[in-house]
Write an enzyme that holds these catalytic residues in place. Sequence first.
Site, PDB file in Angstrom:
ATOM      1  N   ASP A   7      10.676  15.878   1.989  1.00 41.66           N
ATOM      2  CA  ASP A   7      11.101  17.407   1.993  1.00 41.66           C
ATOM      3  C   ASP A   7      11.805  16.762   2.701  1.00 41.66           C
ATOM      4  OD1 ASP A   7      10.892  20.149   1.359  1.00 41.66           O
ATOM      5  OD2 ASP A   7      10.070  20.497   2.692  1.00 41.66           O
ATOM      6  N   GLU A   9      14.442  20.161   4.333  1.00 43.53           N
ATOM      7  CA  GLU A   9      13.958  20.822   5.356  1.00 43.53           C
ATOM      8  C   GLU A   9      12.676  21.378   5.426  1.00 43.53           C
ATOM      9  OE1 GLU A   9      16.055  24.905   3.976  1.00 43.53           O
ATOM     10  OE2 GLU A   9      16.527  23.728   2.136  1.00 43.53           O
TER      11      GLU A   9
HETATM   12 MG   LIG Z   1      10.234  22.661   3.401  1.00 48.58          MG
END
Ligand SMILES: [Mg+2]
Length: 201
Positions: A7, A9
């Site tokens: 991932d 962010e």
């Molecule tokens: Mg995230």
Amino acid sequence: MYITCLDMEGVLVPEIWIAFAEASGIPELKKTTRDEPDYDKLMRWRLGILKEHGLGLREIQEVIAKIDPLPGAKEFLDELRSFSQVIIISDTFTQFAQPLMKKLGWPTLFCNTLEVAPDGEITGFKMRIEQSKLSTVKALQSIGFETIASGDSYNDLGMIRASKAGFLFKSTDKIKADNPDLPAYETFDELMAAIREAMKD
Ligand SMILES: [Mg+2]
């Protein structure tokens, strides 16, 4: 054959909209999927606010260029990429992520795209596929990869659970409590060690 799916962010960089809201001085842009679960509606609302403030893609990228990756993220990625293929899978947009990818040494990023008019106005957006993280991990597995996945949020749980090894990283107490079987780490050193260990099998 392993491939690591991360991932973006909350793991490698701050939440872009929250950082953008602060850097641009437009606090209402702090609204996230926790406040408005309908992502399409939320994005259309965000684009309306940007337009109201006369912000086109270039101005937005200038603000995003002031946002830095999380401390240690670049070093973590550099080391990880020295022994594993890595794909960052994110629900953000290529054009927003670009200034941050530059600071991370241009890792591979699979995300979505904004539709931008010749004058720089953002007129819309195109989502690549439903459940992009889980769909991407499944597609990689279908071509012979074993995946290792890590993320911090609800939309990462699918790819984490579908992978050979999966880890929560810098997640919330609620998500950790709801998923007590998933290893959860807070530092890049811990995550690196866990990925190396998973690849030993
Ligand atoms: Mg995230």
